[in-house]
Write an enzyme that holds these catalytic residues in place. Structure first.
Site, mmCIF file in Angstrom:
data_model
loop_
_atom_site.group_PDB
_atom_site.id
_atom_site.type_symbol
_atom_site.label_atom_id
_atom_site.label_comp_id
_atom_site.label_asym_id
_atom_site.label_seq_id
_atom_site.Cartn_x
_atom_site.Cartn_y
_atom_site.Cartn_z
ATOM 1 N N LYS A 114 0.860 -1.180 0.000
ATOM 2 C CA LYS A 114 0.000 0.000 0.000
ATOM 3 C C LYS A 114 0.898 1.233 0.000
ATOM 4 C CE LYS A 114 -3.845 2.052 2.677
ATOM 5 N NZ LYS A 114 -4.737 1.916 3.842
ATOM 6 N N SER B 3 -9.802 2.230 3.028
ATOM 7 C CA SER B 3 -8.895 2.929 2.140
ATOM 8 C C SER B 3 -7.938 2.011 1.385
ATOM 9 C CB SER B 3 -8.079 3.931 2.949
ATOM 10 O OG SER B 3 -7.251 3.254 3.901
ATOM 11 N N SER C 270 -10.141 -0.200 7.244
ATOM 12 C CA SER C 270 -9.570 -0.125 5.892
ATOM 13 C C SER C 270 -8.895 -1.381 5.356
ATOM 14 C CB SER C 270 -8.577 1.028 5.809
ATOM 15 O OG SER C 270 -9.283 2.215 5.622
HETATM 16 N N1 GLN Z 1 -13.243 4.599 6.558
HETATM 17 C C1 GLN Z 1 -12.606 5.015 7.766
HETATM 18 C C2 GLN Z 1 -12.156 6.449 7.654
HETATM 19 O O1 GLN Z 1 -12.364 7.034 6.632
HETATM 20 C C3 GLN Z 1 -11.464 4.119 8.095
HETATM 21 C C4 GLN Z 1 -10.264 4.363 7.286
HETATM 22 C C5 GLN Z 1 -9.117 3.506 7.650
HETATM 23 O O2 GLN Z 1 -9.288 2.469 8.295
HETATM 24 N N2 GLN Z 1 -7.934 3.939 7.249
HETATM 25 O O3 GLN Z 1 -11.616 7.003 8.571
#
Ligand code: GLN
Length: 483
Positions: free
Chosen positions: A76, A151, A175
């Protein structure tokens, strides 16, 4: 070769059925041919990969190479990679080339794994759909008009499209698990502190945790063996021996007590998702697991608490991006103030700016106790719910997210609707517990994820039960039609 799991690739490499150079070239060719369809990978490191593969082949020839040696993976783009751009999905870091590797990247390099490239992601890991990336959205290989989740949507889509057998990812509020669910793959967020955060660009430091994504639970175990380590450079890294996560995969699920929180089957859950998840749990029950209804009474407070704590920490973490030290600087600043303002307004996207504003507000004098202080208290309640539950159960199960992949733009105008995507995943981050998602069915021709939450440092048991589930089902082997 792209249909092999990591476990199969490890065998193939060690039995010399194919070389790492051949395997790496095969995946690079696939990436060249297919990545434009999905936009899952934003930097391809082909030359570097082939050089590393040649070295891995030498190590393999010597006969005592680690499991991941010669296996191609993706990272990532939140993990710093020495001399390779690390953008975090943001214009702010579009030209940032770190001079060092994150510990996670280093661990894979140490074992001889091959980096094929870096995956697309929501900007600074803020999002649930990959629509906030500066590099454009990732498409879900199961339905290209739908989001892959976020994400870590780039990592998830790349695995679903067979562009790599595994990838690294991070999970601050869901995410790893949510995109794994939406793309029909397996993903694990370890216990907070199990995997080093050093060199991983910080979003919300008390919640961020890195973990593996792959097609199967067994592959996640192989990757976690390599990823997990104590790291002096990360002050929240926990000094605890890393077990061999593959050792207990074969254990029976007989007698394993699985808690089913009634709050995870509430209003807003897609009926098809509920059906698939309940069926999966019944299958485990038929194998001898015991299903026990439990309650996590503070569940409905997790999203509001998270959306105070995460932005608060993000606003502090992202203050380092000021046009001076890292990344983007606006053109022709009038003075210092103008440079700060314009560099940050032009370099950050809308969602990141929204989080910085919320976080700064929550932390400001006069509001700190009302918002941040209160959210921390709620966090303790959530932790207590889990400690109470784990007195009588070994694992907790439920859906990973409320519904299958949604269409692009469907939640774009409504941040709160988007925030509810993580309604079942966020609590584990607030408590620091490990959670994973494995594919357990299809709804409207799109994959559904079963979430498995474990007690602290109980990843081996989660992986064991997930692996046993994958011995009696084949959702993890199903591929999007185009594959
Ligand atoms: N969707 C959540 C956010 O936008 C979690 C994102 C994540 O786990 N990096 O904060």
């Amino acid at each position: 070769m792209h249909n092999y799991t990591i476990a199969e690739l490890v065998k193939g490499l060690q039995n010399k059925e194919f070389s790492s150079v051949e395997l790496t070239q095969h995946f690079l060719d696939r990436i060249c041919q297919l990545n434009d369809d999905y936009n899952a990978i934003i930097t391809i490191t082909g030359e570097q990969a082939l050089t590393a593969a040649a070295l891995a082949d030498k190590r393999l020839a010597s006969g005592d190479a680690p499991a991941m040696c010669g296996v191609p993976i993706l990272h990532k783009d939140i993990f710093c990679t020495d001399s390779v751009r690390t953008s975090c999905g943001s214009k702010m870091l579009d030209s940032f080339i770190p001079p060092y590797n994150a510990t996670v990247v280093e661990n894979f390099a140490r074992d001889g794994a091959i980096m094929l490239g870096k995956t697309n992601m929501d900007e600074f890991a803020m999002g649930s759909s990959n629509e906030t990336s500066f590099y454009g959205p990732v498409k879900n290989p199961w339905a290209t008009d739908c989001v892959p989740g976020g994400s870590s949507g780039g990592s998830a889509a790349a695995i679903a499209a067979r562009l790599a057998p595994g990838a690294t990812a991070t999970d601050t509020g869901g995410s790893i698990r949510q995109p794994a669910a939406l793309c029909g793959i397996s993903g694990l967020k370890p216990t907070y502190g199990r995997v080093s955060r050093w060199g991983m660009i910080a979003f919300a430091s008390s919640l961020d945790q890195a973990g593996p994504m792959a097609r199967t639970a067994e592959d996640c175990a192989i990757m976690l063996n390599c990823m997990a380590s104590f790291d002096e450079k990360d002050s929240t890294s926990v000094e605890q021996t890393v077990p061999d996560y593959t050792a207990s995969l074969g254990n029976s699920v007989k007698g394993v007590k699985i808690g089913i929180p009634k709050e995870y089957f509430s209003e807003g859950l897609h009926p098809g998702t509920e059906l698939a998840v309940r069926k999966a749990m019944a299958q485990l029950e038929a194998q001898g697991a015991e299903l026990i209804e439990i309650s996590l009474p503070s569940s409905d407070l997790s999203v509001p608490a998270y959306y105070v704590i995460a932005p608060a920490e993000a606003s502090a973490n992202l203050s380092r991006f000021d046009g001076v030290k890292y990344g983007y600087r606006c053109e022709n600043p009038k003075d210092l103030q103008d440079m700060y303002c314009r560099s940050r307004s032009e370099g950050f996207g809308e969602e990141v700016q929204r989080r910085i504003l919320i976080g700064t507000y929550c932390l400001s004098a006069g509001y700190y106790d009302a918002y941040y202080g209160k959210a921390q208290k709620v966090r303790q309640l959530i932790q207590q719910d889990f400690s109470e539950a784990f007195k009588s159960v070994d694992l907790i199960m439920g859906p990973t997210c409320p519904s299958p992949a949604f269409k692009f733009g469907a939640k774009g105008d409504d941040p709160v609707a988007m925030y509810l995507e993580d309604i079942y995943t966020i609590a584990t981050n607030l408590a620091g517990l490990p959670g994973m998602s494995v594919p357990c069915g299809m709804v409207e021709d799109k994959p559904v994820g079963l979430q498995i939450i474990g007690n602290y440092f109980d990843e081996a048991r989660m992986l064991n039960v997930a692996h046993q589930f994958q011995q009696i089902t084949d959702w993890h082997h199903q591929a999007p039609e185009a594959m």
